[in-house]
Design a protein around this motif. Sequence first.
Motif, PDB file in Angstrom:
ATOM      1  N   ILE A   1       1.418   4.212  52.389  1.00 14.41           N
ATOM      2  CA  ILE A   1       1.101   4.601  51.012  1.00 14.41           C
ATOM      3  C   ILE A   1       1.359   3.454  50.054  1.00 14.41           C
ATOM      4  N   SER A   2       2.449   2.742  50.253  1.00 16.61           N
ATOM      5  CA  SER A   2       2.784   1.638  49.339  1.00 16.61           C
ATOM      6  C   SER A   2       1.713   0.552  49.370  1.00 16.61           C
ATOM      7  N   ASP A   3       1.204   0.233  50.560  1.00 14.91           N
ATOM      8  CA  ASP A   3       0.129  -0.759  50.666  1.00 14.91           C
ATOM      9  C   ASP A   3      -1.150  -0.241  50.010  1.00 14.91           C
ATOM     10  N   MET A   4      -1.440   1.043  50.197  1.00 13.68           N
ATOM     11  CA  MET A   4      -2.621   1.651  49.582  1.00 13.68           C
ATOM     12  C   MET A   4      -2.562   1.511  48.064  1.00 13.68           C
ATOM     13  N   ALA A   5      -1.418   1.862  47.475  1.00 12.43           N
ATOM     14  CA  ALA A   5      -1.277   1.781  46.018  1.00 12.43           C
ATOM     15  C   ALA A   5      -1.350   0.337  45.540  1.00 12.43           C
ATOM     16  N   ASP A   6      -0.715  -0.579  46.257  1.00 13.27           N
ATOM     17  CA  ASP A   6      -0.764  -1.988  45.875  1.00 13.27           C
ATOM     18  C   ASP A   6      -2.192  -2.517  45.886  1.00 13.27           C
ATOM     19  N   SER A   7      -2.951  -2.161  46.919  1.00 17.36           N
ATOM     20  CA  SER A   7      -4.331  -2.646  47.037  1.00 17.36           C
ATOM     21  C   SER A   7      -5.218  -2.100  45.924  1.00 17.36           C
ATOM     22  N   VAL A   8      -5.043  -0.821  45.588  1.00 14.02           N
ATOM     23  CA  VAL A   8      -5.831  -0.230  44.502  1.00 14.02           C
ATOM     24  C   VAL A   8      -5.507  -0.910  43.185  1.00 14.02           C
ATOM     25  N   LEU A   9      -4.226  -1.079  42.887  1.00 12.06           N
ATOM     26  CA  LEU A   9      -3.832  -1.718  41.627  1.00 12.06           C
ATOM     27  C   LEU A   9      -4.307  -3.165  41.566  1.00 12.06           C
ATOM     28  N   ALA A  10      -4.280  -3.853  42.708  1.00 11.51           N
ATOM     29  CA  ALA A  10      -4.786  -5.216  42.744  1.00 11.51           C
ATOM     30  C   ALA A  10      -6.291  -5.240  42.473  1.00 11.51           C
ATOM     31  N   GLY A  11      -7.009  -4.228  42.999  1.00 18.23           N
ATOM     32  CA  GLY A  11      -8.444  -4.127  42.714  1.00 18.23           C
ATOM     33  C   GLY A  11      -8.707  -3.908  41.242  1.00 18.23           C
ATOM     34  N   TYR A  12      -7.927  -3.023  40.619  1.00 22.13           N
ATOM     35  CA  TYR A  12      -8.052  -2.816  39.179  1.00 22.13           C
ATOM     36  C   TYR A  12      -7.834  -4.132  38.429  1.00 22.13           C
ATOM     37  N   ALA A  13      -6.744  -4.825  38.782  1.00 21.97           N
ATOM     38  CA  ALA A  13      -6.367  -6.044  38.058  1.00 21.97           C
ATOM     39  C   ALA A  13      -7.458  -7.099  38.165  1.00 21.97           C
ATOM     40  N   GLU A  14      -8.039  -7.237  39.364  1.00 18.08           N
ATOM     41  CA  GLU A  14      -9.098  -8.231  39.538  1.00 18.08           C
ATOM     42  C   GLU A  14     -10.341  -7.846  38.747  1.00 18.08           C
ATOM     43  N   ALA A  15     -10.668  -6.562  38.721  1.00 20.66           N
ATOM     44  CA  ALA A  15     -11.828  -6.101  37.946  1.00 20.66           C
ATOM     45  C   ALA A  15     -11.602  -6.328  36.444  1.00 20.66           C
ATOM     46  N   ILE A  16     -10.396  -6.069  35.969  1.00 23.48           N
ATOM     47  CA  ILE A  16     -10.083  -6.300  34.555  1.00 23.48           C
ATOM     48  C   ILE A  16     -10.167  -7.788  34.231  1.00 23.48           C
ATOM     49  N   ALA A  17      -9.638  -8.630  35.133  1.00 27.59           N
ATOM     50  CA  ALA A  17      -9.704 -10.081  34.920  1.00 27.59           C
ATOM     51  C   ALA A  17     -11.150 -10.563  34.886  1.00 27.59           C
ATOM     52  N   ASN A  18     -11.993 -10.027  35.783  1.00 28.97           N
ATOM     53  CA  ASN A  18     -13.410 -10.397  35.780  1.00 28.97           C
ATOM     54  C   ASN A  18     -14.080 -10.003  34.476  1.00 28.97           C
ATOM     55  N   ARG A  19     -13.779  -8.802  33.983  1.00 23.57           N
ATOM     56  CA  ARG A  19     -14.347  -8.346  32.711  1.00 23.57           C
ATOM     57  C   ARG A  19     -13.897  -9.238  31.562  1.00 23.57           C
ATOM     58  N   ASP A  20     -12.625  -9.595  31.555  1.00 25.81           N
ATOM     59  CA  ASP A  20     -12.111 -10.430  30.468  1.00 25.81           C
ATOM     60  C   ASP A  20     -12.739 -11.815  30.491  1.00 25.81           C
ATOM     61  N   ARG A  21     -12.972 -12.342  31.696  1.00 30.19           N
ATOM     62  CA  ARG A  21     -13.629 -13.657  31.796  1.00 30.19           C
ATOM     63  C   ARG A  21     -15.056 -13.582  31.288  1.00 30.19           C
ATOM     64  N   ARG A  22     -15.749 -12.499  31.646  1.00 29.03           N
ATOM     65  CA  ARG A  22     -17.122 -12.343  31.153  1.00 29.03           C
ATOM     66  C   ARG A  22     -17.136 -12.248  29.629  1.00 29.03           C
ATOM     67  N   GLY A  23     -16.153 -11.514  29.080  1.00 31.27           N
ATOM     68  CA  GLY A  23     -16.077 -11.382  27.635  1.00 31.27           C
ATOM     69  C   GLY A  23     -15.795 -12.699  26.960  1.00 31.27           C
ATOM     70  N   ALA A  24     -14.905 -13.501  27.557  1.00 33.83           N
ATOM     71  CA  ALA A  24     -14.582 -14.800  26.971  1.00 33.83           C
ATOM     72  C   ALA A  24     -15.784 -15.733  27.024  1.00 33.83           C
ATOM     73  N   THR A  25     -16.532 -15.666  28.156  1.00 37.11           N
ATOM     74  CA  THR A  25     -17.732 -16.518  28.270  1.00 37.11           C
ATOM     75  C   THR A  25     -18.789 -16.122  27.244  1.00 37.11           C
ATOM     76  N   ALA A  26     -18.988 -14.793  27.076  1.00 35.89           N
ATOM     77  CA  ALA A  26     -19.956 -14.318  26.085  1.00 35.89           C
ATOM     78  C   ALA A  26     -19.555 -14.730  24.682  1.00 35.89           C
ATOM     79  N   ALA A  27     -18.253 -14.679  24.391  1.00 32.78           N
ATOM     80  CA  ALA A  27     -17.778 -15.048  23.057  1.00 32.78           C
ATOM     81  C   ALA A  27     -17.998 -16.529  22.793  1.00 32.78           C
ATOM     82  N   SER A  28     -17.809 -17.368  23.826  1.00 37.15           N
ATOM     83  CA  SER A  28     -17.992 -18.802  23.626  1.00 37.15           C
ATOM     84  C   SER A  28     -19.440 -19.138  23.335  1.00 37.15           C
ATOM     85  N   PHE A  29     -20.365 -18.417  23.954  1.00 36.76           N
ATOM     86  CA  PHE A  29     -21.781 -18.652  23.677  1.00 36.76           C
ATOM     87  C   PHE A  29     -22.149 -18.196  22.294  1.00 36.76           C
TER      88      PHE A  29
END
Length: 399
Positions: free
Chosen positions: A366-394
């Motif tokens: 269970i602990s690995d399951m929760a860690d993997s899900v939270l890591a997936g969330y974090a990576e998706a949020i980071a990807n969104r933030d990078r896209r937002g920063a790139t759009a803002a720079s343009f």
Amino acid sequence: MSMQQMVPERKLRILHVFRAPLGGLFRHVIDLAREQVARGHAVGLIADSFTGGSRANEVLGDLAPSLELGLRRIPMHRPAHILDAVAAWRVARHADQLDVDVIHGHGSKGGAYTRLPALLPTKRKAIHAYTPHGGSFNYRGSPLVERGYMMAERLLTAGTDVFLFESAFIAQQFRRRVGPTTKLTRIVYNGLSPTEFLPTEPRADAAEFVYIGELRAAKGIDTLIDALALLSKTGIQPRLVLVGTGPDEGELIARAETRGVSAQVTFAGLVPARLAFPLGRILVVPSRAESLPYIVLEATAAQMLIVTTDVGGISEIFGPFRDRLIAPDDPEILADTLQKMLVRSPTELRADSQALASFVKTKFKISDMADSVLAGYAEAIANRDRRGATAASFALPSS
């Protein structure tokens, strides 16, 4: 970037959406919600108000006080329905009101309700996660309906920030039937707690075989009854306990009578898995379709003897012991396997069950399951933030 680096450093507001508070999907959501709450995140649930019964009410009632974002039950129809759009709008509105960071859909309906609003040209804060739990990928029926489900999955991919597939099998099914995707994908196995790795002992009056799960066509119980009838013709008359309920219960009762084995088959109704294990000496999982079934994980942890088909992600659970699995939908193979299990020595069988339990204990936590899900969330949020920063720079005016 490692999983440890990607685990969110701040408190997230997470909303889980699913239809039926039943079976393995329900257990996954409950376990995941509890782990996320324990890690300090604010969690909420939305589930169907039609299904689940008293057991679901009890489980949800126990969890509700720890849900900072609350528990909401709304009507959700199992097949596609004209009111699905209304339900999706209600889910999106509720998520906006809660100001969530993550909205995580589970199963086909939960996935549709969470991702459909993301297709609209409106700016939303939340990232959209999706775990199929088999869902439409395990559908067996009309080819036309199946194509419709896959078209819906293809459309909803655009509204998905991260796929959290519960088995490599379902991830492969997605690539084969929906197509390749550039979206973030992770394999997140269902997990068990350390306290579940305790052996159970069969009752003195235990039947030779027990089945635990829904009574429906995809589970292959008709094949098991037919296998029992084949054994009876050879003079072997083992008993079978069927634990669970479902839409095909009446048909299965009639089939047992038609095949002449009704005296050997007991329909026990709903019983929690851990209490049902002692009802039989060998668990039989004759499924035609699965994703990553909890019942196989739970029985393995309890060191039960298991006969199961090689479908879905079951081979991922068995790992180096996958050669024990059998083909689905074949009463003769199943009957032969059951007969061999009945004559093997207890010492040999115990060694097999202990070896499989040791493997599962290292891989499905269970602990690995929760860690993997939270890591997936974090990576998706980071990807969104990078896209937002790139759009803002343009968008910045040139000097």
